[in-house]
Design a protein around this motif. Structure first.
Motif, PDB file in Angstrom:
ATOM      1  N   ASN A 169       0.805  -1.223   0.000  1.00 24.65           N
ATOM      2  CA  ASN A 169       0.000   0.000   0.000  1.00 24.65           C
ATOM      3  C   ASN A 169       0.839   1.275   0.000  1.00 24.65           C
ATOM      4  O   ASN A 169       0.317   2.361  -0.240  1.00 24.65           O
ATOM      5  CB  ASN A 169      -0.939   0.015   1.212  1.00 24.65           C
ATOM      6  CG  ASN A 169      -2.009  -1.051   1.103  1.00 24.65           C
ATOM      7  OD1 ASN A 169      -2.437  -1.394   0.005  1.00 24.65           O
ATOM      8  ND2 ASN A 169      -2.425  -1.594   2.238  1.00 24.65           N
ATOM      9  N   SER A 170       2.144   1.155   0.278  1.00 28.34           N
ATOM     10  CA  SER A 170       2.997   2.339   0.297  1.00 28.34           C
ATOM     11  C   SER A 170       4.423   1.947  -0.032  1.00 28.34           C
ATOM     12  O   SER A 170       4.809   0.764   0.064  1.00 28.34           O
ATOM     13  CB  SER A 170       2.957   3.015   1.670  1.00 28.34           C
ATOM     14  OG  SER A 170       3.526   2.162   2.655  1.00 28.34           O
ATOM     15  N   ALA A 171       5.228   2.941  -0.405  1.00 29.60           N
ATOM     16  CA  ALA A 171       6.636   2.687  -0.705  1.00 29.60           C
ATOM     17  C   ALA A 171       7.393   2.273   0.548  1.00 29.60           C
ATOM     18  O   ALA A 171       8.321   1.463   0.493  1.00 29.60           O
ATOM     19  CB  ALA A 171       7.263   3.941  -1.324  1.00 29.60           C
ATOM     20  N   SER A 172       7.008   2.832   1.709  1.00 28.44           N
ATOM     21  CA  SER A 172       7.689   2.460   2.954  1.00 28.44           C
ATOM     22  C   SER A 172       7.416   1.005   3.314  1.00 28.44           C
ATOM     23  O   SER A 172       8.294   0.309   3.844  1.00 28.44           O
ATOM     24  CB  SER A 172       7.246   3.381   4.089  1.00 28.44           C
ATOM     25  OG  SER A 172       5.847   3.303   4.269  1.00 28.44           O
ATOM     26  N   ALA A 173       6.207   0.523   3.029  1.00 28.66           N
ATOM     27  CA  ALA A 173       5.890  -0.888   3.295  1.00 28.66           C
ATOM     28  C   ALA A 173       6.730  -1.796   2.400  1.00 28.66           C
ATOM     29  O   ALA A 173       7.197  -2.857   2.836  1.00 28.66           O
ATOM     30  CB  ALA A 173       4.399  -1.147   3.068  1.00 28.66           C
ATOM     31  N   LEU A 174       6.940  -1.362   1.152  1.00 26.14           N
ATOM     32  CA  LEU A 174       7.799  -2.137   0.256  1.00 26.14           C
ATOM     33  C   LEU A 174       9.232  -2.160   0.769  1.00 26.14           C
ATOM     34  O   LEU A 174       9.914  -3.194   0.723  1.00 26.14           O
ATOM     35  CB  LEU A 174       7.753  -1.543  -1.158  1.00 26.14           C
ATOM     36  CG  LEU A 174       8.740  -2.147  -2.169  1.00 26.14           C
ATOM     37  CD1 LEU A 174       8.472  -3.631  -2.367  1.00 26.14           C
ATOM     38  CD2 LEU A 174       8.657  -1.410  -3.504  1.00 26.14           C
ATOM     39  N   ALA A 175       9.697  -1.012   1.272  1.00 28.42           N
ATOM     40  CA  ALA A 175      11.065  -0.941   1.800  1.00 28.42           C
ATOM     41  C   ALA A 175      11.239  -1.880   2.993  1.00 28.42           C
ATOM     42  O   ALA A 175      12.274  -2.546   3.130  1.00 28.42           O
ATOM     43  CB  ALA A 175      11.391   0.498   2.196  1.00 28.42           C
ATOM     44  N   ASP A 176      10.216  -1.960   3.853  1.00 29.56           N
ATOM     45  CA  ASP A 176      10.282  -2.897   4.999  1.00 29.56           C
ATOM     46  C   ASP A 176      10.296  -4.341   4.505  1.00 29.56           C
ATOM     47  O   ASP A 176      11.034  -5.181   5.037  1.00 29.56           O
ATOM     48  CB  ASP A 176       9.081  -2.678   5.925  1.00 29.56           C
ATOM     49  CG  ASP A 176       9.140  -1.329   6.635  1.00 29.56           C
ATOM     50  OD1 ASP A 176      10.251  -0.768   6.730  1.00 29.56           O
ATOM     51  OD2 ASP A 176       8.083  -0.844   7.061  1.00 29.56           O
ATOM     52  N   HIS A 177       9.475  -4.617   3.498  1.00 29.84           N
ATOM     53  CA  HIS A 177       9.425  -5.971   2.938  1.00 29.84           C
ATOM     54  C   HIS A 177      10.778  -6.380   2.361  1.00 29.84           C
ATOM     55  O   HIS A 177      11.199  -7.535   2.495  1.00 29.84           O
ATOM     56  CB  HIS A 177       8.356  -6.045   1.851  1.00 29.84           C
ATOM     57  CG  HIS A 177       8.503  -7.219   0.939  1.00 29.84           C
ATOM     58  ND1 HIS A 177       8.191  -8.515   1.304  1.00 29.84           N
ATOM     59  CD2 HIS A 177       8.967  -7.301  -0.350  1.00 29.84           C
ATOM     60  CE1 HIS A 177       8.442  -9.336   0.298  1.00 29.84           C
ATOM     61  NE2 HIS A 177       8.903  -8.624  -0.721  1.00 29.84           N
TER      62      HIS A 177
END
Length: 421
Positions: A42-50
């Motif tokens: 849902n967000s770029a930060s969530a992708l970065a955490d993933h």
């Protein structure tokens, strides 16, 4: 209502697989799609955490081994990450990233890619039919010449992020024409393209004082077969190293895109990063600010280094290294970048020496922000005044600005420290 809308083209998708497929095909919202695990966030930060998770790293390792086995013979394939190279220009040594750092920095860089809305307002051409939103200050290339960066080809591995810098001369009709192209891998520092470009059109002003290139130098490059024949050949050369998922980095590279006739969605522009940080545009409706920090000024005030020393001639390699370093330090030292932005914002609103603003401020007993708040609650700060301006509102001094707003009864006084534009 479909739960997965594309933030770029506004299409709506009912399932995650469909929006993932759309992102892979078009590059839209690519900073929310994990191309390794084929997952949507849902967000770029969530992708970065993933990207830091064990599951992602395990899947990435599997695919890396598979890709190495299947495309070993391809010239365009990078089966092994090249070792970090020493990056130096003149007396300045620039940051090198280890293999371990490169993945983390790439994830952070992905999260910094600008939205389509911001790119459009900054003047980037994203739609051939729509054309640029920025006012036309000089003749531009035909929109029919612009092309989207080629899509991802799974069998061919391209660079994840590159830095681009072009030098231009002035053609007979007053438009810019490409005469030099330099491209560097953002993560490894490896030079990918360093070539002069033969203009297909008559050049009336070489602008040699800016970049040191003239007709003689171009002719010598042709003799040594070290020149590309026109912007189309230069763009094809660039496309050998990138696809639509590659992040293109640079300082105000919308002008580089124009001379290359290039449409690309994944962009990190160091000039935009600086103005966003100074004027706190993140999370608000974006308005193009009136203040721009040039590359030389950013290097001096933010990085503490001098570029273009001596004769002031622009070097493609130096400009690429400098733009790369600005973006890297934004990612590596966010607190230092915030401190720089706070100081730049304070300096921006400070009255200029000898201005009417400064004279008025000496007579004012109450703090400016208190006056603004009492006179007009909707404009509580000078920054609110700045945000209230339309893109076409250009004022030469405080009296001019105040007169414009008083005519509309928007406020009676916002104090005396509005900087000149």
């Amino acid at each position: 209502m479909a739960p997965f809308p594309c933030g770029v083209c506004k299409k709506k998708f009912k399932t995650r697989p469909r929006i993932i497929s759309h992102a892979l095909e078009t590059g839209h919202n690519a900073n929310q799609c994990c191309r390794v695990c084929l997952r949507w966030f849902n967000s770029a930060s969530a992708l970065a955490d993933h990207a830091k998770s064990a599951a992602h790293l395990e899947e990435e390792a599997k695919q890396s081994q598979s890709a190495s086995a299947s495309v070993t013979d391809s010239k365009e394939t990078l089966t092994e990450a090249p070792p970090p190279v020493q990056l130096q220009f003149g007396d300045v040594t620039y940051t090198c990233l280890t293999h371990q750092q490169q993945d983390e920095i790439f994830n952070q860089l992905s999260a910094k890619c600008h939205s389509a809305e911001i790119l459009e307002k900054e003047g980037y051409i994203l739609d051939v039919e729509k054309g640029p939103t920025r006012k036309k200050e000089k003749p531009r290339p035909s929109l029919a010449d612009f092309q989207q960066t080629p899509p991802i080809q799974p069998a061919t591995i391209k660079r994840r992020a590159v830095v681009v810098d072009c030098e231009m001369a002035e053609a007979f009709d007053g438009s810019d024409e490409l005469i030099s192209l330099y491209v560097m891998d953002f993560l490894t520092g490896e030079t990918l393209i360093d070539s002069l470009v033969i203009s297909p059109r008559l050049i009336t002003d070489w602008r040699t004082k800016i970049h040191g290139i003239d007709a003689t130098i171009i002719c010598e490059a042709v003799e040594h077969q070290n020149a590309l024949h026109g912007w189309a050949a230069a763009r094809e050369e660039l496309w050998k190293h990138i696809d639509e998922s590659t992040i293109l980095v640079g300082q105000s590279i919308l002008f580089d895109f124009e001379v290359l006739r290039l449409i690309h969605m994944r962009v990190v522009d160091s000039a935009i990063l600086a103005t966003e940080a100074v004027f706190n545009k993140m999370g608000k409706k974006y308005k193009k600010p009136r203040r721009r920090w040039g590359l030389q000024e950013l290097c001096e005030t933010f990085l503490g280094i001098q570029i273009r020393s001596g004769d002031g001639i622009h070097s493609n390699m130096e400009d690429v290294l400098a733009a790369r370093e600005v973006v890297l330090q934004c990612l590596l030292k966010p607190d230092h970048f915030k401190d720089w932005a706070d100081k730049a914002r304070e300096d921006f609103w400070k009255p200029k020496e000898g201005s009417k603003n400064q004279k008025k401020k000496k007579k004012t007993k109450e703090p400016t922000h208190q006056i603004a708040k009492q006179a007009a609650p909707v404009l509580e700060t000078i920054e609110d005044f700045y945000d209230s301006l339309d893109d076409d509102d250009i004022f030469y001094d405080f009296e001019d600005a105040r007169g414009f707003y008083m005519e509309r009864d928007w406020f009676t006084n916002v104090g005396a420290d509005i900087a000149y534009y």
